[in-house]
Write a protein that holds these residues in place. Structure first.
Motif, PDB file in Angstrom:
ATOM      1  N   ALA A   1     -19.447 -26.438 -30.328  1.00  0.00           N
ATOM      2  CA  ALA A   1     -19.545 -25.429 -29.265  1.00  0.00           C
ATOM      3  C   ALA A   1     -20.732 -24.514 -29.525  1.00  0.00           C
ATOM      4  N   PHE A   2     -21.628 -24.443 -28.552  1.00  0.00           N
ATOM      5  CA  PHE A   2     -22.799 -23.569 -28.606  1.00  0.00           C
ATOM      6  C   PHE A   2     -22.829 -22.788 -27.292  1.00  0.00           C
ATOM      7  N   ILE A   3     -22.196 -21.608 -27.279  1.00  0.00           N
ATOM      8  CA  ILE A   3     -22.042 -20.839 -26.054  1.00  0.00           C
ATOM      9  C   ILE A   3     -22.488 -19.404 -26.332  1.00  0.00           C
ATOM     10  N   VAL A   4     -23.582 -18.989 -25.727  1.00  0.00           N
ATOM     11  CA  VAL A   4     -24.140 -17.659 -25.957  1.00  0.00           C
ATOM     12  C   VAL A   4     -23.107 -16.595 -25.569  1.00  0.00           C
ATOM     13  N   GLY A   5     -22.867 -15.653 -26.482  1.00  0.00           N
ATOM     14  CA  GLY A   5     -21.932 -14.580 -26.231  1.00  0.00           C
ATOM     15  C   GLY A   5     -20.490 -14.931 -26.506  1.00  0.00           C
ATOM     16  N   TYR A   6     -20.235 -16.181 -26.859  1.00  0.00           N
ATOM     17  CA  TYR A   6     -18.855 -16.623 -27.101  1.00  0.00           C
ATOM     18  C   TYR A   6     -18.700 -17.179 -28.510  1.00  0.00           C
ATOM     19  N   THR A   7     -19.701 -17.929 -28.958  1.00  0.00           N
ATOM     20  CA  THR A   7     -19.684 -18.446 -30.317  1.00  0.00           C
ATOM     21  C   THR A   7     -20.715 -17.696 -31.156  1.00  0.00           C
ATOM     22  N   GLU A   8     -20.821 -18.085 -32.414  1.00  0.00           N
ATOM     23  CA  GLU A   8     -21.773 -17.408 -33.306  1.00  0.00           C
ATOM     24  C   GLU A   8     -23.189 -17.459 -32.733  1.00  0.00           C
TER      25      GLU A   8
ATOM     26  N   SER B   1     -18.210 -22.593 -42.515  1.00  0.00           N
ATOM     27  CA  SER B   1     -19.254 -23.605 -42.546  1.00  0.00           C
ATOM     28  C   SER B   1     -18.855 -24.819 -41.711  1.00  0.00           C
ATOM     29  N   ARG B   2     -19.850 -25.571 -41.299  1.00  0.00           N
ATOM     30  CA  ARG B   2     -19.604 -26.810 -40.556  1.00  0.00           C
ATOM     31  C   ARG B   2     -18.723 -27.755 -41.367  1.00  0.00           C
ATOM     32  N   GLU B   3     -19.012 -27.885 -42.646  1.00  0.00           N
ATOM     33  CA  GLU B   3     -18.262 -28.811 -43.484  1.00  0.00           C
ATOM     34  C   GLU B   3     -16.804 -28.389 -43.621  1.00  0.00           C
ATOM     35  N   ARG B   4     -16.576 -27.075 -43.776  1.00  0.00           N
ATOM     36  CA  ARG B   4     -15.196 -26.609 -43.902  1.00  0.00           C
ATOM     37  C   ARG B   4     -14.435 -26.819 -42.600  1.00  0.00           C
TER      38      ARG B   4
ATOM     39  N   TYR C   1     -13.559 -21.837 -35.374  1.00  0.00           N
ATOM     40  CA  TYR C   1     -13.990 -21.815 -36.771  1.00  0.00           C
ATOM     41  C   TYR C   1     -15.245 -20.977 -36.985  1.00  0.00           C
ATOM     42  N   ASP C   2     -15.617 -20.166 -36.011  1.00  0.00           N
ATOM     43  CA  ASP C   2     -16.765 -19.277 -36.194  1.00  0.00           C
ATOM     44  C   ASP C   2     -16.609 -18.490 -37.501  1.00  0.00           C
TER      45      ASP C   2
END
Length: 235
Positions: A36-43, A17-20, A13-14
């Motif tokens: 998901a908080f992954i440097v280089g993979y997520t926003e 919004s979080r809500e959407r 869902y990158d």
């Protein structure tokens, strides 16, 4: 009987919004989200994403959508000099969301000594928070402490801690060690040492690796899902 929990990753869902994202997951029938908080993979993000105010915002949004959090992905190299400080903040954030598992990479093999120093401190924090550190195999082809399931099983066994387990991802093995071949079989071998698993499918073309619907790629997901169903691993 061990509870079976299926979480949907927030990574697809990158850009939304979080809500959407949460509303969509609830509408699809999911009960749990895996932030998901992954440097280089997520926003892109920085450490302000893990402040207490952000945890409260996540809790409100999840509550409004009727979703819960069992696991969070927040990969770093645990052999880095600042890994204890950085990952402690992320662990506290995950626990504040209600997570019982936090997935991360282990470390580049060249930083093994630092990893072993750091993990001792992090396991003490994990016990205090009631949070399992689930080490995930990478997909970038580098030399890691966990290149295959055998590496991960041995690493977890060396610590014999209920707070250190695996989060094995067979699709990562495909890009990390493409000549390995039996991707599903490797992941099945990791299950006894796992607290969580990522299930996704990929295929390789002359333009690189691409995600596919589960069951339509090169991983052998039917075999892996059967093994997971027979041996539930969620805590």
């Amino acid at each position: 009987m061990t509870e079976r929990i299926v979480s949907a990753s927030g990574a697809p869902y990158d850009g939304h919004s979080r809500e959407r994202m949460l509303e969509s997951l609830a509408r699809l029938g999911f009960t749990h989200v895996e932030p998901a908080f992954i440097v280089g993979y997520t926003e892109p993000f920085d450490e302000t994403a893990f402040l207490p105010a952000e945890a409260e915002a996540w809790r409100r949004a999840m509550g409004a959508a009727g979703l819960a959090c069992h696991a969070m992905s927040s990969h770093i190299d645990l052999g880095l000099d600042d890994a204890v400080e950085v990952f402690t903040g992320r662990m506290e954030f995950a626990a504040a969301l209600g997570a019982k598992v936090i997935a991360t990479n282990a470390s580049a093999r060249a930083r093994e000594a630092a990893f072993r120093r750091n993990i001792d401190s992090l396991l003490k924090r994990a016990e205090r928070l009631g949070l399992v550190i689930a080490l995930e195999n990478p997909g970038d082809g580098s030399d890691n402490l966990i290149n295959t399931a055998a590496d991960g099983v041995a690493l977890v066994a060396a610590y014999a801690s209920p707070w250190l387990r695996l989060n094995y991802d067979a699709a990562n093995t495909a890009s990390h060690r493409p000549d390995f071949g039996d991707f599903a079989g490797d992941a099945v071998r990791a299950l006894p040492a796992s607290a969580h698993a990522h299930i996704k499918d990929v295929r390789r073309t002359d333009r690189g690796w691409f995600f596919t619907p589960v069951g339509e790629g090169a991983i052998g997901c039917a075999r892996l899902l059967s093994a997971v169903a027979a041996r539930p691993i969620s805590r």
